[in-house]
Design an enzyme around this catalytic site. Structure first.
Site, PDB file in Angstrom:
ATOM      1  N   GLU A   1      -1.478  -0.183   8.323  1.00 39.59           N
ATOM      2  CA  GLU A   1      -2.302  -1.391   8.412  1.00 39.59           C
ATOM      3  C   GLU A   1      -2.101  -1.836  10.274  1.00 39.59           C
ATOM      4  O   GLU A   1      -0.718  -1.604  10.023  1.00 39.59           O
ATOM      5  CB  GLU A   1      -3.079  -2.066   8.031  1.00 39.59           C
ATOM      6  CG  GLU A   1      -1.632  -3.082   7.428  1.00 39.59           C
ATOM      7  CD  GLU A   1      -3.085  -3.448   5.598  1.00 39.59           C
ATOM      8  OE1 GLU A   1      -4.042  -2.990   5.432  1.00 39.59           O
ATOM      9  OE2 GLU A   1      -2.457  -4.648   5.124  1.00 39.59           O
TER      10      GLU A   1
ATOM     11  N   HIS B   1       1.044  -1.025   0.298  1.00 37.02           N
ATOM     12  CA  HIS B   1       0.081   0.355   0.150  1.00 37.02           C
ATOM     13  C   HIS B   1       0.855   1.298   0.390  1.00 37.02           C
ATOM     14  O   HIS B   1       1.814   1.035   0.849  1.00 37.02           O
ATOM     15  CB  HIS B   1      -0.724  -0.143   1.174  1.00 37.02           C
ATOM     16  CG  HIS B   1      -1.752  -1.294   1.460  1.00 37.02           C
ATOM     17  ND1 HIS B   1      -2.288  -1.296   0.324  1.00 37.02           N
ATOM     18  CD2 HIS B   1      -2.263  -2.148   2.464  1.00 37.02           C
ATOM     19  CE1 HIS B   1      -2.857  -3.016   0.438  1.00 37.02           C
ATOM     20  NE2 HIS B   1      -3.094  -3.183   2.729  1.00 37.02           N
TER      21      HIS B   1
ATOM     22  N   ARG C   1      -1.528  -4.894  -6.415  1.00 34.51           N
ATOM     23  CA  ARG C   1      -1.337  -6.275  -5.853  1.00 34.51           C
ATOM     24  C   ARG C   1       0.230  -6.825  -7.137  1.00 34.51           C
ATOM     25  O   ARG C   1       0.652  -6.427  -7.661  1.00 34.51           O
ATOM     26  CB  ARG C   1      -2.040  -7.390  -6.758  1.00 34.51           C
ATOM     27  CG  ARG C   1      -3.505  -7.205  -5.707  1.00 34.51           C
ATOM     28  CD  ARG C   1      -4.560  -8.358  -5.951  1.00 34.51           C
ATOM     29  NE  ARG C   1      -6.035  -8.337  -5.247  1.00 34.51           N
ATOM     30  CZ  ARG C   1      -6.891  -7.292  -6.209  1.00 34.51           C
ATOM     31  NH1 ARG C   1      -6.418  -7.212  -7.516  1.00 34.51           N
ATOM     32  NH2 ARG C   1      -7.725  -7.480  -5.862  1.00 34.51           N
TER      33      ARG C   1
ATOM     34  N   HIS D   1       3.336  -7.319   2.082  1.00 29.09           N
ATOM     35  CA  HIS D   1       2.944  -8.704   2.519  1.00 29.09           C
ATOM     36  C   HIS D   1       1.859  -9.301   2.320  1.00 29.09           C
ATOM     37  O   HIS D   1       1.280  -8.993   1.284  1.00 29.09           O
ATOM     38  CB  HIS D   1       2.768  -7.753   4.025  1.00 29.09           C
ATOM     39  CG  HIS D   1       1.354  -6.860   3.494  1.00 29.09           C
ATOM     40  ND1 HIS D   1       1.292  -5.460   3.000  1.00 29.09           N
ATOM     41  CD2 HIS D   1      -0.332  -6.774   3.293  1.00 29.09           C
ATOM     42  CE1 HIS D   1       0.485  -4.622   2.879  1.00 29.09           C
ATOM     43  NE2 HIS D   1      -0.910  -5.269   2.600  1.00 29.09           N
TER      44      HIS D   1
END
Length: 267
Positions: free
Chosen positions: A77, A60, A155, A135
């Site tokens: 996050e 991200h 992605r 991740h």
């Protein structure tokens, strides 16, 4: 207020959820989002994630990078592990530092899985995932994710699933190095603790009515996520599997709490 549950189907999700979420499902559910009924867009998004297969390897952007693409913010996050099957793993960071060119080659040669560092996980683990961290989440895991509230994911690799990849965008923002284990914490089950003190939000594990953990934090919004027992948020009872939203820590009544996560956005 009590936030509503939004079940999100995912190809890597599970057909059987915990009973607090309805047990058997008609389709694979990967995520449960907690969102307001209308008129409010919180700075943070809280969700449960249930994995039956590996999630895509992804990354991200940070605030600056996301705003260049027209988004209001980037996406930091964190993951709090609610439960994990034996042998369950998270992919976080790389096994070694590489160049962007070598990362690209690993993806196109189907070797990115070997380059990602796969870490064993257990109940109570907390991992902070700063923007830019490569991740993925392995199968057999139930976790609570707290994130900046924006839907932006690049992605790198998706195991052959027919979903869009974003290779150039992902590589341009990725941290091509091992994960900093200072961003990992093992929560003691029966102790109140500040799990995360990040630049965009904080996360607390609160046992019983230990409101002192929250008193000195000035925040924009508060999310109450009971794990055991219940809390009351501005007169609304919030139980395990639910989430409450309010403007002040003093709006959260912990008198019936056993264990909860409390997240707050930083002003």
């Amino acid at each position: 207020m009590k936030l509503k549950q939004k079940k999100v189907p995912k190809p890597w999700g599970q057909l059987s959820l915990p009973q607090i979420f309805g047990g058997k499902q008609k389709e694979k559910i990967g995520e449960i989002w907690f969102t307001p009924e209308k008129g409010i867009t919180p700075t943070l998004l809280v969700k449960y994630i249930f994995t039956g297969e590996k999630l895509s390897i992804q990354v991200h952007p940070n605030d600056r990078q996301a705003r260049r693409q027209g988004f209001p913010r980037g996406k930091d996050e964190c993951w709090y592990i609610v439960d994990a099957e034996p042998g369950a793993v998270l992919g976080i960071g790389l096994t070694k530092e590489v160049s962007a060119t070598k990362l690209h080659a690993a993806v196109v040669c189907d070797q990115i899985e070997q380059l990602v560092e796969w870490k064993p996980v257990k109940r109570g683990d907390l991992y902070y995932i700063p923007a830019g961290t490569i991740h993925a989440i392995g199968p057999g895991i139930q976790l609570i994710e707290v994130q900046q509230n924006v839907d932006i994911t690049y992605r790198l690799y998706d195991y052959g699933r027919p979903r869009e990849l974003h290779l150039d965008d992902a590589i341009s923002i990725a941290t091509t190095a091992p994960y900093n284990m200072k961003n990992h914490l093992e929560a003691v089950p029966d102790q109140s603790v500040k799990l995360l003190d990040g630049p965009h939000f904080r996360l607390f594990q609160v046992i019983a009515d230990d409101h002192d953990m929250l008193r000195d934090t000035i925040a924009g919004e508060w999310h109450a996520i009971p794990l055991e027992g219940e809390v009351t948020v501005r007169g609304k009872v919030i139980r395990a599997g639910e989430c409450g939203l309010c403007a002040k820590a003093s709006d959260i009544d912990l008198s019936a709490n056993i264990k909860s996560l409390i997240a707050c956005s930083m002003k």
